[in-house]
Scaffold this motif. Structure first.
Motif, PDB file in Angstrom:
ATOM      1  N   GLY A 227       0.668  -1.263   0.132  1.00  0.00           N
ATOM      2  CA  GLY A 227      -0.037   0.080  -0.026  1.00  0.00           C
ATOM      3  C   GLY A 227       0.881   1.645   0.121  1.00  0.00           C
ATOM      4  N   TYR A 231       0.534   3.350  -4.996  1.00  0.00           N
ATOM      5  CA  TYR A 231      -0.725   2.450  -4.820  1.00  0.00           C
ATOM      6  C   TYR A 231      -0.903   2.747  -3.565  1.00  0.00           C
ATOM      7  CZ  TYR A 231       1.354   0.114  -8.964  1.00  0.00           C
ATOM      8  OH  TYR A 231       2.047  -0.122 -10.152  1.00  0.00           O
ATOM      9  N   ASN A 232      -1.028   4.104  -2.809  1.00  0.00           N
ATOM     10  CA  ASN A 232      -1.670   4.177  -1.660  1.00  0.00           C
ATOM     11  C   ASN A 232      -2.818   5.159  -1.914  1.00  0.00           C
ATOM     12  OD1 ASN A 232      -0.341   6.435  -2.823  1.00  0.00           O
ATOM     13  ND2 ASN A 232       0.911   7.090  -1.138  1.00  0.00           N
ATOM     14  N   LEU A 233      -3.563   5.050  -2.796  1.00  0.00           N
ATOM     15  CA  LEU A 233      -4.973   5.547  -2.924  1.00  0.00           C
ATOM     16  C   LEU A 233      -5.904   5.121  -2.141  1.00  0.00           C
ATOM     17  CD1 LEU A 233      -4.951   5.835  -6.807  1.00  0.00           C
ATOM     18  CD2 LEU A 233      -4.231   7.434  -5.319  1.00  0.00           C
ATOM     19  N   SER A 234      -7.072   5.739  -1.841  1.00  0.00           N
ATOM     20  CA  SER A 234      -7.885   5.406  -0.871  1.00  0.00           C
ATOM     21  C   SER A 234      -8.776   4.417  -1.265  1.00  0.00           C
ATOM     22  CB  SER A 234      -8.914   6.681  -0.409  1.00  0.00           C
ATOM     23  OG  SER A 234      -9.602   7.017  -1.528  1.00  0.00           O
ATOM     24  N   GLU A 235      -8.940   4.265  -2.648  1.00  0.00           N
ATOM     25  CA  GLU A 235     -10.103   3.019  -3.260  1.00  0.00           C
ATOM     26  C   GLU A 235      -9.126   1.835  -3.725  1.00  0.00           C
ATOM     27  OE1 GLU A 235     -12.374   4.913  -6.029  1.00  0.00           O
ATOM     28  OE2 GLU A 235     -13.303   6.262  -4.634  1.00  0.00           O
ATOM     29  N   ASP A 236      -9.454   0.845  -3.506  1.00  0.00           N
ATOM     30  CA  ASP A 236      -8.540  -0.400  -3.927  1.00  0.00           C
ATOM     31  C   ASP A 236      -8.775  -0.562  -5.693  1.00  0.00           C
ATOM     32  OD1 ASP A 236      -7.629  -1.065  -1.484  1.00  0.00           O
ATOM     33  OD2 ASP A 236      -9.270  -2.480  -0.866  1.00  0.00           O
ATOM     34  N   ARG A 238      -9.298   1.645  -7.676  1.00  0.00           N
ATOM     35  CA  ARG A 238      -8.214   2.650  -8.428  1.00  0.00           C
ATOM     36  C   ARG A 238      -6.684   2.067  -8.300  1.00  0.00           C
ATOM     37  NH1 ARG A 238      -8.967   8.745  -6.878  1.00  0.00           N
ATOM     38  NH2 ARG A 238      -7.495   8.790  -8.446  1.00  0.00           N
ATOM     39  N   ASN A 239      -6.377   1.406  -7.350  1.00  0.00           N
ATOM     40  CA  ASN A 239      -4.997   0.981  -7.025  1.00  0.00           C
ATOM     41  C   ASN A 239      -4.794  -0.202  -8.072  1.00  0.00           C
ATOM     42  OD1 ASN A 239      -4.139   2.676  -5.305  1.00  0.00           O
ATOM     43  ND2 ASN A 239      -5.227   1.288  -3.555  1.00  0.00           N
TER      44      ASN A 239
END
Length: 272
Positions: A227, A231-236, A238-239
């Motif tokens: 994470g 790839y530390n966005l709030s939505e999985d 989008r990651n």
């Protein structure tokens, strides 16, 4: 249920591909054995007429040609019995079936698989998750190919070193060089062949590119797992989308590098 159905389709396709390979070998053996037997007999007769018409043909050569023709005849009879005799119905699975029919079955099976996969296609989130789970196998494949080309490069280099040193050593050892003329010719041929093969196949560059791609994909996979950026966005969702896009870009770049290595030097400069 969806997974089981798709797995069953893949098993059916893999089975048909193997059956096509087996049937192709069966047909080659069935019709190739008598042709080879006839060729051997014709060669035997031609040798007798043109070389030993008024003398006795060497018994060793006659025995080899005769034994080869006999074995090919026995092989043809055995394969014909298995192919056309109903008592051997369990020996060959696709006896009396053409390769064209099996290819048609394979095309239909692949079409059924495509239609079934389209009907049961999971949402993008699930597909991206499955894509992430398949990456360890892709990384292992890239590293295995990298090790293969690295070993090939090392083998070529050692052969080149040994042959080059041997040329000088043999030249210095023999005076006059007549006894070693054959060795020098062979070593020179090996040096030329290895040099040309190394320049054409470029195993060192291929190994480096494959290892670099595998390491980069693994780095992105670890970043997604931990994470961390990017790839530390709030939505999985989008990651996963960003991860799949990045990895596909890396794979496309790897394929482009392979194509550049397959091009001649002038073509590489034009592509670059």
């Amino acid at each position: 249920m969806t997974t089981d159905v798709l797995i069953q389709h893949r098993r059916e396709i893999a089975d048909l591909k193997q059956r096509i390979k087996n049937r192709r070998l069966q047909v080659i053996g069935l019709y190739g054995a008598p042709v080879l037997a006839i060729i051997v007999l014709v060669a035997w007769a031609a040798l007798k007429v043109f070389l030993w018409l008024h003398s006795t043909m060497p018994s060793a050569l006659s025995g080899i040609l005769g034994g080869t023709a006999f074995l090919l005849g026995v092989a043809f009879i055995a394969q014909a019995l298995v192919e056309f005799n109903n008592d051997f119905i369990d020996v060959w699975r696709d006896r009396q079936t053409s390769v064209r029919e099996l290819r048609l079955e394979l095309s239909l099976a692949e079409e059924r698989h495509i239609l079934e996969a389209r009907r049961r296609t999971p949402p993008p989130m699930d597909r991206q998750s499955s894509y992430k789970e398949r990456l360890p196998g892709e990384i292992s494949r890239l590293r295995e190919e990298s090790r293969h080309y690295r070993r090939m490069h090392l083998l070529m280099q050692w052969l080149l070193f040994i042959s080059s040193s041997a040329v000088s050593a043999v030249t210095a050892w023999y005076d006059p060089p007549q006894p070693a003329k054959g060795a020098l010719i062979g070593l020179g041929f090996v040096v030329t062949l290895i040099t040309a093969a190394t320049g054409y196949f470029k195993p060192r560059e291929r190994a480096f590119n494959l290892q670099q791609t595998a390491d980069t994909i693994e780095q992105h996979a670890n970043a997604l797992e931990l994470g961390i950026a990017p790839y530390n966005l709030s939505e999985d969702e989008r990651n996963l989308e960003l991860f799949a896009t990045t990895v596909e870009g890396l794979r496309a770049e790897q394929r482009m590098r392979e194509q550049q290595l397959d091009q001649p030097q002038q073509g590489q400069q034009q592509v670059i």
